[in-house]
Design a protein around this motif. Structure first.
Motif, short mmCIF file in Angstrom:
data_model
loop_
_atom_site.label_atom_id
_atom_site.label_comp_id
_atom_site.label_asym_id
_atom_site.label_seq_id
_atom_site.Cartn_x
_atom_site.Cartn_y
_atom_site.Cartn_z
N GLU A 37 -11.28 15.83 -5.66
CA GLU A 37 -10.53 16.43 -4.55
C GLU A 37 -11.49 17.04 -3.52
O GLU A 37 -11.28 16.89 -2.32
N PHE A 38 -12.52 17.72 -3.97
CA PHE A 38 -13.49 18.33 -3.06
C PHE A 38 -14.21 17.25 -2.24
O PHE A 38 -14.32 17.35 -1.02
N ASN A 39 -14.67 16.22 -2.92
CA ASN A 39 -15.47 15.19 -2.25
C ASN A 39 -14.64 14.25 -1.37
O ASN A 39 -15.20 13.53 -0.55
N GLU A 40 -13.33 14.24 -1.52
CA GLU A 40 -12.48 13.43 -0.65
C GLU A 40 -12.24 14.10 0.70
O GLU A 40 -11.83 13.45 1.65
N LYS A 41 -12.51 15.39 0.78
CA LYS A 41 -12.38 16.11 2.05
C LYS A 41 -13.70 16.01 2.82
O LYS A 41 -14.74 15.71 2.25
N ASN A 42 -13.64 16.29 4.11
CA ASN A 42 -14.84 16.40 4.93
C ASN A 42 -15.19 17.88 5.01
O ASN A 42 -14.64 18.61 5.83
N ILE A 43 -16.10 18.29 4.14
CA ILE A 43 -16.47 19.70 4.02
C ILE A 43 -17.87 19.91 4.56
O ILE A 43 -18.78 19.14 4.25
N VAL A 44 -18.02 20.94 5.36
CA VAL A 44 -19.31 21.25 5.98
C VAL A 44 -19.65 22.72 5.71
O VAL A 44 -18.81 23.60 5.90
N PHE A 61 -15.35 25.52 16.35
CA PHE A 61 -14.74 24.46 15.55
C PHE A 61 -13.27 24.73 15.25
O PHE A 61 -12.50 23.79 15.06
N SER A 62 -12.87 25.98 15.22
CA SER A 62 -11.46 26.28 14.94
C SER A 62 -10.54 25.86 16.09
O SER A 62 -9.33 25.79 15.90
N THR A 63 -11.10 25.57 17.25
CA THR A 63 -10.29 25.11 18.38
C THR A 63 -9.98 23.61 18.29
O THR A 63 -9.17 23.11 19.05
N ILE A 64 -10.62 22.91 17.38
CA ILE A 64 -10.40 21.47 17.22
C ILE A 64 -9.17 21.26 16.32
O ILE A 64 -9.14 21.74 15.18
N PRO A 65 -8.18 20.53 16.82
CA PRO A 65 -6.97 20.29 15.99
C PRO A 65 -7.32 19.58 14.67
O PRO A 65 -8.13 18.66 14.64
N GLY A 66 -6.72 20.06 13.60
CA GLY A 66 -6.93 19.45 12.29
C GLY A 66 -8.14 19.95 11.53
O GLY A 66 -8.39 19.55 10.41
N VAL A 67 -8.93 20.84 12.15
CA VAL A 67 -10.12 21.39 11.50
C VAL A 67 -9.82 22.81 11.04
O VAL A 67 -9.39 23.65 11.83
N TYR A 68 -10.05 23.07 9.76
CA TYR A 68 -9.96 24.42 9.24
C TYR A 68 -11.37 24.98 9.25
O TYR A 68 -12.25 24.51 8.54
N TYR A 97 -15.61 27.96 -8.77
CA TYR A 97 -14.56 28.84 -8.27
C TYR A 97 -14.33 28.60 -6.79
O TYR A 97 -13.19 28.51 -6.31
N LYS A 98 -15.41 28.47 -6.02
CA LYS A 98 -15.35 28.24 -4.58
C LYS A 98 -14.74 26.87 -4.28
O LYS A 98 -13.90 26.74 -3.39
N ALA A 99 -15.15 25.84 -5.01
CA ALA A 99 -14.61 24.49 -4.81
C ALA A 99 -13.11 24.47 -5.03
O ALA A 99 -12.36 23.83 -4.28
N ARG A 100 -12.66 25.19 -6.04
CA ARG A 100 -11.22 25.28 -6.31
C ARG A 100 -10.48 25.94 -5.14
O ARG A 100 -9.43 25.48 -4.72
N ALA A 101 -11.08 27.00 -4.58
CA ALA A 101 -10.47 27.69 -3.44
C ALA A 101 -10.42 26.77 -2.21
O ALA A 101 -9.42 26.73 -1.49
N ILE A 102 -11.48 26.02 -1.98
CA ILE A 102 -11.52 25.09 -0.84
C ILE A 102 -10.50 23.98 -1.02
O ILE A 102 -9.84 23.57 -0.06
N ASN A 103 -10.35 23.48 -2.23
CA ASN A 103 -9.37 22.42 -2.48
C ASN A 103 -7.94 22.87 -2.17
O ASN A 103 -7.08 22.04 -1.88
N ARG A 104 -7.69 24.16 -2.23
CA ARG A 104 -6.35 24.69 -1.95
C ARG A 104 -6.04 24.72 -0.45
O ARG A 104 -4.89 24.90 -0.07
N VAL A 105 -7.06 24.58 0.39
CA VAL A 105 -6.85 24.57 1.84
C VAL A 105 -6.26 23.22 2.23
O VAL A 105 -6.82 22.18 1.89
N HIS A 106 -5.14 23.24 2.93
CA HIS A 106 -4.45 22.00 3.29
C HIS A 106 -4.96 21.46 4.61
O HIS A 106 -4.27 21.47 5.63
N GLN A 108 -7.93 18.24 5.92
CA GLN A 108 -8.93 17.22 5.55
C GLN A 108 -10.32 17.63 6.02
O GLN A 108 -11.31 17.22 5.45
N TYR A 109 -10.39 18.45 7.07
CA TYR A 109 -11.67 18.86 7.65
C TYR A 109 -11.84 20.36 7.46
O TYR A 109 -11.01 21.15 7.91
N TYR A 110 -12.93 20.74 6.81
CA TYR A 110 -13.16 22.14 6.45
C TYR A 110 -14.59 22.51 6.81
O TYR A 110 -15.54 21.88 6.37
N LEU A 111 -14.76 23.54 7.65
CA LEU A 111 -16.08 24.07 8.01
C LEU A 111 -16.14 25.52 7.58
O LEU A 111 -15.27 26.31 7.93
#
Length: 186
Positions: A37-44, A61-68, A97-106, A108-111
């Motif tokens: 699940e973690f590696n299927e997202k685009n995480i930076v 980056f938070s101003t870009i639609p679809g980017v958390y 623990y951190k990866a689990r928390a990131i996976n809960r963010v809905h 696809q793009y996470y910075l």
């Protein structure tokens, strides 16, 4: 300084790791699901010294639609930094623990911007098989030093300042980086 709700599960996780094998915190099937699940997202993540503009980068980056995009979110690296630097097993538990928390963010793009990631969490992240991309942010050393001096929170004579500015004397951590902004995509 350390938050009790975060520290207790990590210390329990540490005892599990010591009594069994490094990855025994999760059953193998659950661990593979977490990694997938973690590696299927685009995480930076950012690799940087403090006071280099990570909060501003997160806001841009938070101003870009679809980017958390978030700056130093919970669970926060600094809450467990000292213990993780002196006990690498704890840093592995924290990254799970951190990866689990990131996976809960809905999204696809996470910075996530934080200057603490590279001070004890980069190596366990890679060792676990987590595959984020990285932004290396650097700034003129003099401007960084002046910025640190002007911010009372970071003054090293204070207990919190010492914890935040904990030096790179532990052999398994990355050194601080200085110079200009560059992007490295994994």
């Amino acid at each position: 300084f350390f938050k009790k709700p975060l520290r207790e599960p990590l210390l329990r996780a540490r005892s599990v790791f010591i009594s069994k094998s490094m990855l025994s915190l999760y059953p193998q099937k659950k661990l593979f699901k977490l990694l997938k699940e973690f590696n299927e997202k685009n995480i930076v993540f950012t690799i940087t010294a403090g006071r280099t503009g990570t909060e501003t980068l997160s806001r841009v980056f938070s101003t870009i639609p679809g980017v958390y995009s978030t700056h130093e979110p919970r669970p926060a690296y600094h809450e467990i930094l000292y213990d993780a630097q002196t006990d690498p097993v704890l840093s592995v538990a924290f990254m799970l623990y951190k990866a689990r928390a990131i996976n809960r963010v809905h999204s696809q793009y996470y910075l996530e911007t934080s200057h603490v990631f590279c001070k004890g969490f980069f190596e366990p992240c890679i060792a676990l098989g987590l595959c984020p991309s990285f932004v290396i942010v650097t700034r003129d050393l003099r401007k960084t030093a002046i910025s640190l001096w002007e911010k009372p929170l970071y003054r090293t004579e204070r207990k919190l300042g010492k914890a935040i500015l904990y030096t790179q004397t532990i052999s398994h951590t990355l050194p601080s980086i200085a110079g200009q902004i560059c992007l490295i995509m994994s």
